[in-house]
Design an enzyme around this catalytic site. Structure first.
Site, PDB file in Angstrom:
ATOM      1  N   TYR A 194       0.115  -1.983 -12.259  1.00 26.32           N
ATOM      2  CA  TYR A 194      -1.319  -2.025 -12.605  1.00 26.32           C
ATOM      3  C   TYR A 194      -1.611  -1.430 -13.986  1.00 26.32           C
ATOM      4  CZ  TYR A 194      -1.411  -3.013  -7.633  1.00 26.32           C
ATOM      5  OH  TYR A 194      -1.161  -3.565  -6.393  1.00 26.32           O
ATOM      6  N   GLY A 243       0.762  -1.244   0.000  1.00 21.85           N
ATOM      7  CA  GLY A 243       0.000   0.000   0.000  1.00 21.85           C
ATOM      8  C   GLY A 243       0.788   1.287   0.000  1.00 21.85           C
ATOM      9  N   CYS A 262     -12.702   2.473 -29.392  1.00 21.50           N
ATOM     10  CA  CYS A 262     -13.980   3.060 -29.785  1.00 21.50           C
ATOM     11  C   CYS A 262     -14.810   3.334 -28.552  1.00 21.50           C
ATOM     12  CB  CYS A 262     -14.719   2.105 -30.702  1.00 21.50           C
ATOM     13  SG  CYS A 262     -14.143   2.285 -32.356  1.00 21.50           S
ATOM     14  N   GLU A 263     -14.408   4.341 -27.803  1.00 22.72           N
ATOM     15  CA  GLU A 263     -15.087   4.631 -26.556  1.00 22.72           C
ATOM     16  C   GLU A 263     -14.638   6.013 -26.087  1.00 22.72           C
ATOM     17  OE1 GLU A 263     -15.478   1.227 -24.176  1.00 22.72           O
ATOM     18  OE2 GLU A 263     -15.610   2.342 -22.321  1.00 22.72           O
ATOM     19  N   ARG A 271       3.001  -1.705  -5.921  1.00 20.73           N
ATOM     20  CA  ARG A 271       3.100  -0.435  -6.640  1.00 20.73           C
ATOM     21  C   ARG A 271       4.425   0.288  -6.369  1.00 20.73           C
ATOM     22  NH1 ARG A 271      -1.597   2.616  -7.833  1.00 20.73           N
ATOM     23  NH2 ARG A 271      -2.637   1.419  -6.219  1.00 20.73           N
ATOM     24  N   GLU A 304       4.008  -6.551   1.757  1.00 26.34           N
ATOM     25  CA  GLU A 304       3.699  -6.918   0.364  1.00 26.34           C
ATOM     26  C   GLU A 304       3.600  -5.708  -0.551  1.00 26.34           C
ATOM     27  OE1 GLU A 304      -0.057  -8.772   1.102  1.00 26.34           O
ATOM     28  OE2 GLU A 304       0.828 -10.729   1.341  1.00 26.34           O
ATOM     29  N   TYR A 355     -10.312   4.774 -12.696  1.00 22.36           N
ATOM     30  CA  TYR A 355     -10.147   5.530 -11.438  1.00 22.36           C
ATOM     31  C   TYR A 355      -9.906   7.032 -11.644  1.00 22.36           C
ATOM     32  CZ  TYR A 355      -8.320   0.767 -10.379  1.00 22.36           C
ATOM     33  OH  TYR A 355      -8.109  -0.575 -10.287  1.00 22.36           O
TER      34      TYR A 355
HETATM   35  N1  LLP Z   1      -1.322  -7.241  -0.676  1.00 19.96           N
HETATM   36  C1  LLP Z   1      -2.651  -7.347  -0.861  1.00 19.96           C
HETATM   37  C2  LLP Z   1      -3.392  -8.346  -0.115  1.00 19.96           C
HETATM   38  C3  LLP Z   1      -3.331  -6.501  -1.760  1.00 19.96           C
HETATM   39  O1  LLP Z   1      -4.640  -6.614  -1.910  1.00 19.96           O
HETATM   40  C4  LLP Z   1      -2.582  -5.556  -2.504  1.00 19.96           C
HETATM   41  C5  LLP Z   1      -3.231  -4.674  -3.472  1.00 19.96           C
HETATM   42  C6  LLP Z   1      -1.183  -5.489  -2.298  1.00 19.96           C
HETATM   43  C7  LLP Z   1      -0.590  -6.349  -1.380  1.00 19.96           C
HETATM   44  C8  LLP Z   1      -0.288  -4.535  -3.041  1.00 19.96           C
HETATM   45  O2  LLP Z   1      -0.593  -3.216  -2.780  1.00 19.96           O
HETATM   46  P1  LLP Z   1       0.324  -2.041  -3.356  1.00 19.96           P
HETATM   47  O3  LLP Z   1       1.615  -2.052  -2.610  1.00 19.96           O
HETATM   48  O4  LLP Z   1       0.543  -2.307  -4.813  1.00 19.96           O
HETATM   49  O5  LLP Z   1      -0.468  -0.815  -3.120  1.00 19.96           O
HETATM   50  N2  LLP Z   1      -5.702  -1.824  -9.431  1.00 19.96           N
HETATM   51  C9  LLP Z   1      -5.516  -0.795  -8.439  1.00 19.96           C
HETATM   52  C10 LLP Z   1      -4.747  -1.312  -7.253  1.00 19.96           C
HETATM   53  C11 LLP Z   1      -5.422  -2.442  -6.543  1.00 19.96           C
HETATM   54  C12 LLP Z   1      -4.586  -2.957  -5.389  1.00 19.96           C
HETATM   55  C13 LLP Z   1      -5.217  -4.118  -4.759  1.00 19.96           C
HETATM   56  N3  LLP Z   1      -4.449  -4.782  -3.755  1.00 19.96           N
HETATM   57  C14 LLP Z   1      -4.808   0.382  -9.084  1.00 19.96           C
HETATM   58  O6  LLP Z   1      -4.536   0.344 -10.280  1.00 19.96           O
HETATM   59  O7  LLP Z   1      -4.550   1.386  -8.420  1.00 19.96           O
END
Ligand code: LLP
Length: 441
Positions: free
Chosen positions: A394, A249, A365-366, A297, A294, A338
């Site tokens: 992502y 996160g 086409c959108e 991003r 974890e 988003y």
């Molecule tokens: N661990 C779990 C259980 C998660 O659900 C996620 C992200 C992460 C780790 C990794 O989080 P990060 O460090 O990448 O923030 N598609 C969306 C992001 C969805 C993230 C969902 N879970 C976007 O493009 O912003």
């Protein structure tokens, strides 16, 4: 420009990444193309693991969140950097296994893991499965019994902290589809249930409070709540956590509304989290849990850029100017989904002053097929090479063949070298799985 990556403007006034001129990359590999900076990826993986090593006696592991961007090469890099990974589907797991990733360092997530995915996980001897439903606990226990094995599991809990970028909210009850709430007794019930399962070995807790978070206090609060809960469960059920997985996160820079963090600033988030964990562990006299995080991003997001070629430019006098590129929502759906903001530059004219505000349109086409809205650019012309920054996370992982467009290839750049890590698709790939029943022939 972000000084943490190898991104810079070279003497030709072109954008450069990994020691490669992006105009040359576009010429050699075509556009659209995802470009990943290997040094950046490795630096970020190390930055986090170094903090665990220095501030937590090495008693923990960084798990790269595959969902941000996964392909065999990324698993090879994670493996070389001695970190673990989390996977959320059979596809991610299969890719990691195909890349030779050590399966004991794989954590498997998912709120609705399929029977076939759980079977694959057991066949591959995945180290840990993060259980997220009674349904899953039952299936997994049964599968383990049939195979005469015991599986290490964590339970996904919901500490009641939801974070969104700069703000976080505390909720007593959660309406999330993920996890079990610590406040309404459901997490406790689930733990009791898991402890009764003979073939599952509960090792601890997992939580993930959101994504693109900059507010350090939200991680601190989450850690406190999880450890308050751990202490309560220890006293009540006699179960003490051995592992604590705090999820991902950490936020990244997309445009100048976001802070521009250096690796050490990112590391600082983890330092703050670790310090909160240590304080609580001491207060409650708990055994120090093995720590997992974890990040997805923040490891890969800023490591990636996307290169496009400008095609049609349409000026709707006095209203809007569209600069259309050869990509679109099929390779970066994040604006459509988003309204995400990005930094856009003309890679072949990177030193030129921005003279107008334009919207970058894709080729689907959108009407909502946009990459960026109202961004400053020099007067773009057909044939210019456009770079969109911070597209490593992502983008490819959420791409599709919408409108039967090709999902672009990805290349890895390092010290003046560029290689495919995902090859280009062809028209043959587009029809590969089409089937024509006899009666239509
Ligand atoms: N661990 C779990 C259980 C998660 O659900 C996620 C992200 C992460 C780790 C990794 O989080 P990060 O460090 O990448 O923030 N598609 C969306 C992001 C969805 C993230 C969902 N879970 C976007 O493009 O912003």
């Amino acid at each position: 420009m972000n000084e943490r990556t190898t991104l810079k403007i070279n003497e030709n006034g072109h954008l450069e990444i990994g020691g490669m001129d992006t105009v040359d990359i576009a010429k050699k590999f075509g556009t659209p193309v995802y470009v990943f900076d290997e040094a950046h990826l490795r630096n970020m993986m190390r930055a986090y693991q170094d903090v665990i090593d220095s501030d937590y006696d090495g008693f923990g592991l960084v798990l790269y969140a595959s969902k941000a961007f996964s392909c065999k090469a990324v698993y090879s890099i994670a493996n070389q950097e001695n970190i673990g990974v989390d996977v959320v589907s059979g596809g991610e797991l299969y890719t990691a296994v195909k890349a030779g990733f050590p399966t004991d360092k794989i954590y498997m997530h998912g709120n609705n893991k399929l029977l076939s995915e759980l079977e694959l996980a057991l066949n591959c001897k995945v180290g840990t499965i993060v259980v997220d439903s009674y349904h899953e606990a039952d299936i997994l226990d049964k599968l383990c019994k049939e195979r005469n094995l015991k599986q290490n599991v964590l339970v996904r809990i919901n500490p009641g902290v939801e974070a969104h970028t700069h703000a976080f909210i505390q909720t007593a009850r959660t309406d999330s589809k993920f996890g079990f709430s610590v406040s309404d007794g459901s997490a406790e019930d689930m733990i009791r249930y898991l402890l009764s399962k003979k073939n599952l070995v509960l090792e601890g807790y997992h939580c993930h409070i959101g994504s693109q978070i900059f507010e350090k206090q939200s991680f601190v609060l989450a850690a406190k709540k999880v450890l308050d809960f751990a202490f309560k469960i220890k006293n009540k059920l006699g179960f003490e956590l051995k592992k604590l997985n705090m999820g991902g996160g950490f936020g990244i820079w997309y445009n100048d509304e976001d802070p521009k963090l250096k690796p050490e600033d990112h590391a600082d988030y983890l330092k703050t989290l670790i310090s909160a964990i240590k304080t609580k562990v001491k207060e409650y006299k708990l055994n120090k849990p093995y720590l997992l995080i974890e990040p997805g991003r923040s490891i890969v997001g800023e490591a990636g850029i996307t290169l496009y070629t400008v095609g049609a430019v349409k000026d709707i006098a006095g209203i809007k100017k569209y600069v259309a590129v050869d990509g679109g929502m099929f390779e970066n759906p994040r604006y459509a989904l988003y309204q995400s903001k990005y930094t856009v530059i003309l890679a072949n004219r990177a030193t030129e002053e921005c003279t107008e505000m334009v919207s970058v349109a894709g080729k689907c086409c959108e009407s909502g097929d946009l990459i960026a809205v109202d961004v400053p650019l020099p007067k773009a012309e057909s044939g210019d090479i456009m770079a969109v920054l911070s597209t490593g996370a992502y983008n490819y992982s959420m791409a599709s063949n919408y409108n039967r467009n090709f999902i672009p290839p990805a290349i890895l750049v390092e010290n003046g070298k560029a290689d495919y890590i995902i090859k280009p698709q062809t028209f043959e790939d587009i029809v590969r799985n089409d089937a024509t029943p006899d009666r239509l022939k």
